[in-house]
Design an enzyme around this catalytic site. Structure first.
Site, mmCIF file in Angstrom:
data_model
loop_
_atom_site.group_PDB
_atom_site.id
_atom_site.type_symbol
_atom_site.label_atom_id
_atom_site.label_comp_id
_atom_site.label_asym_id
_atom_site.label_seq_id
_atom_site.Cartn_x
_atom_site.Cartn_y
_atom_site.Cartn_z
ATOM 1 N N SER A 124 -76.727 9.653 88.397
ATOM 2 C CA SER A 124 -75.381 10.706 87.892
ATOM 3 C C SER A 124 -76.265 11.966 87.562
ATOM 4 O O SER A 124 -75.361 12.888 87.830
ATOM 5 C CB SER A 124 -74.874 9.812 86.920
ATOM 6 O OG SER A 124 -75.425 9.679 85.778
ATOM 7 N N GLU A 156 -71.327 13.811 80.968
ATOM 8 C CA GLU A 156 -71.548 12.318 80.819
ATOM 9 C C GLU A 156 -70.686 12.027 79.308
ATOM 10 O O GLU A 156 -69.769 11.046 79.237
ATOM 11 C CB GLU A 156 -72.807 11.974 80.384
ATOM 12 C CG GLU A 156 -73.950 12.151 81.655
ATOM 13 C CD GLU A 156 -73.787 10.985 82.590
ATOM 14 O OE1 GLU A 156 -73.323 9.781 82.297
ATOM 15 O OE2 GLU A 156 -74.150 11.265 83.768
ATOM 16 N N ASP A 168 -82.211 13.049 81.384
ATOM 17 C CA ASP A 168 -82.189 13.007 82.727
ATOM 18 C C ASP A 168 -81.603 14.290 83.467
ATOM 19 O O ASP A 168 -82.266 14.794 84.224
ATOM 20 C CB ASP A 168 -80.771 11.934 83.138
ATOM 21 C CG ASP A 168 -81.234 10.658 82.367
ATOM 22 O OD1 ASP A 168 -82.159 10.417 81.882
ATOM 23 O OD2 ASP A 168 -80.474 9.789 82.198
HETATM 24 C C1 GLA Z 1 -80.301 7.266 79.826
HETATM 25 C C2 GLA Z 1 -79.934 8.197 79.264
HETATM 26 C C3 GLA Z 1 -80.807 9.293 78.747
HETATM 27 C C4 GLA Z 1 -81.972 8.420 77.810
HETATM 28 C C5 GLA Z 1 -82.168 7.083 78.510
HETATM 29 C C6 GLA Z 1 -83.238 6.242 77.625
HETATM 30 O O1 GLA Z 1 -81.058 7.346 81.043
HETATM 31 O O2 GLA Z 1 -79.134 9.163 80.004
HETATM 32 O O3 GLA Z 1 -80.466 10.473 78.084
HETATM 33 O O4 GLA Z 1 -81.524 8.269 76.779
HETATM 34 O O5 GLA Z 1 -81.150 6.429 79.077
HETATM 35 O O6 GLA Z 1 -84.609 6.860 77.422
#
Ligand code: GLA
Length: 381
Positions: A124, A156, A168
């Site tokens: 995503s 998100e 991410d």
């Molecule tokens: C998901 C979320 C991130 C982070 C990870 C865990 O990927 O999108 O922001 O919190 O989980 O580290």
């Protein structure tokens, strides 16, 4: 992939547009630390999203998702929100740009990707970053890179129901081939770390399980952390996030927070520390310590943060039995992959053993992805 996108684009919209791409990510260590103001250590990978895009002079966006074989049209006002979940990512990015004062209008796009869905590799974020980067570029908006990442993150939060941190989208926008990045999620200071461990490989084992309700469980973890940070703040006003707290300060509030919230915070405070320990170890090429910290993270994510599952614990156990240097569940959890730091000489044996024993127990083989640390968001020539 590019040819397939171009063919479809020509059929649907005629004259060709420009190509953009962005990447999924791995994370060496620092999980669930981002929304706690802590450190993360991600890198972009060679799997991502690619899109052809052309402005259409209308106030309508027309997008075709090649992998879903689905076409969606939407306007750019808040009430135009599309029903398809994949289209909400594109819509969200447009809305978040507009909310920040960006002047955009309609465009046509065909996109496709090869980030495995639900594997914890942030398909995503790759999608959001591709469109955020592309729209900034095509409309000449001059948005800075951190803001591009925040546009994805707000998408998100506001359109997809996940109160995620910034890791991410940061990885997907800032990713650089051959480099991991350490980001301080409180100050947003970051540093590239060339990552070429001599004698080791990084490999992901994808359990191919994706648990329902992962996003509500994720959001609850975040709430637990905020509750505990607030409790600690009463005694220590300098604590803005759990990242600022010490273990003794957590101990002081043991009786005022729930046992569950306590465990969550204990994991986070330890995990923030582990990222720094891994950085020190990397400076000395001490991969044994890096690996040991990865196992500690797995233990914490499984027993304290409770975001692992039977399949991932199993993969972690197999890694341990095979003598793999480091292994842990990667990303948000509730399914997806383990990330493994494996000595070259052990690689074949480990993959064979893990694949066979997993298939025997769960009836399907895990997928294997060798990690290639690659560039993040970019325009393709
Ligand atoms: C998901 C979320 C991130 C982070 C990870 C865990 O990927 O999108 O922001 O919190 O989980 O580290």
């Amino acid at each position: 992939m590019k040819t397939k996108i171009a063919d479809k684009f020509r059929t649907l919209f005629g004259e060709a547009g420009d190509f953009f791409a962005s990447a999924g990510r791995i994370n060496l260590i620092g999980e669930h630390t981002d929304y706690n103001g802590g450190f993360v250590f991600p890198g972009a990978v060679d799997k991502g999203i690619m899109a052809e895009i052309k402005l259409n002079g209308m106030d309508k966006v027309r997008v075709f998702a090649l992998d879903m074989d689905e076409y969606v049209e939407f306007g750019l006002r808040e009430e135009d929100i599309p029903a398809q979940s994949w289209a909400r990512y594109v819509f969200g990015v447009c809305r978040e740009i507009i909310k920040r004062g960006g002047k955009i209008s309609g465009f046509d796009s065909v996109f496709a990707g090869d980030v495995p869905l639900g594997a914890g590799m942030s398909s995503s974020a790759a999608l959001e970053s591709t469109f955020a980067f592309a729209l900034d570029n095509l409309f000449g908006l001059g948005i800075d890179k951190f803001e591009l990442a925040r546009i994805g993150q707000s998408t998100e939060h506001n359109y997809c129901g996940v109160n995620c941190g910034i890791m991410d989208q940061f990885a997907s926008i800032f990713g650089k081939a051959g480099n991991l990045m350490r980001l301080d999620c409180k100050t947003m200071e970051y540093r590239y770390y060339p990552f070429h461990p001599q004698g080791y490989k990084l490999v992901l084992l994808d359990s191919v399980v994706k648990h329902e309700l992962a996003s509500s469980a994720y959001n609850r973890r975040r709430e637990s952390c905020e509750t505990v940070a607030k409790a600690i703040r009463k005694n220590h006003p300098e604590v803005e996030f759990l990242r600022d707290a010490r273990m003794e300060w957590l101990e002081e509030v043991r009786d005022v927070v729930s046992a569950e919230d306590y465990m969550r915070a204990e994991y986070v405070i330890e995990e923030v520390r582990r990222v720094l320990d891994v950085c020190d170890a990397l400076e000395k090429d001490d991969y044994e310590t890096v690996g040991q910290k990865m196992y500690e993270t797995h233990y914490g994510m499984s027993k304290l943060y409770e975001v692992s599952c039977e399949e991932l614990d199993f993969l972690n156990d197999v890694a341990k039995e095979c003598g793999v240097t480091g292994s842990r569940v990667m990303g948000g959890g509730f399914g997806g992959c383990t990330i493994n730091l494996v000595k070259d000489g052990l690689y074949d044996q480990f993959i064979a053993k893990a694949t066979a024993s997993f298939a025997e127990k769960f009836g399907h083989a895990p997928k294997v992805y060798d990690v290639v640390i690659s560039d993040g968001a970019r325009r393709l020539e």
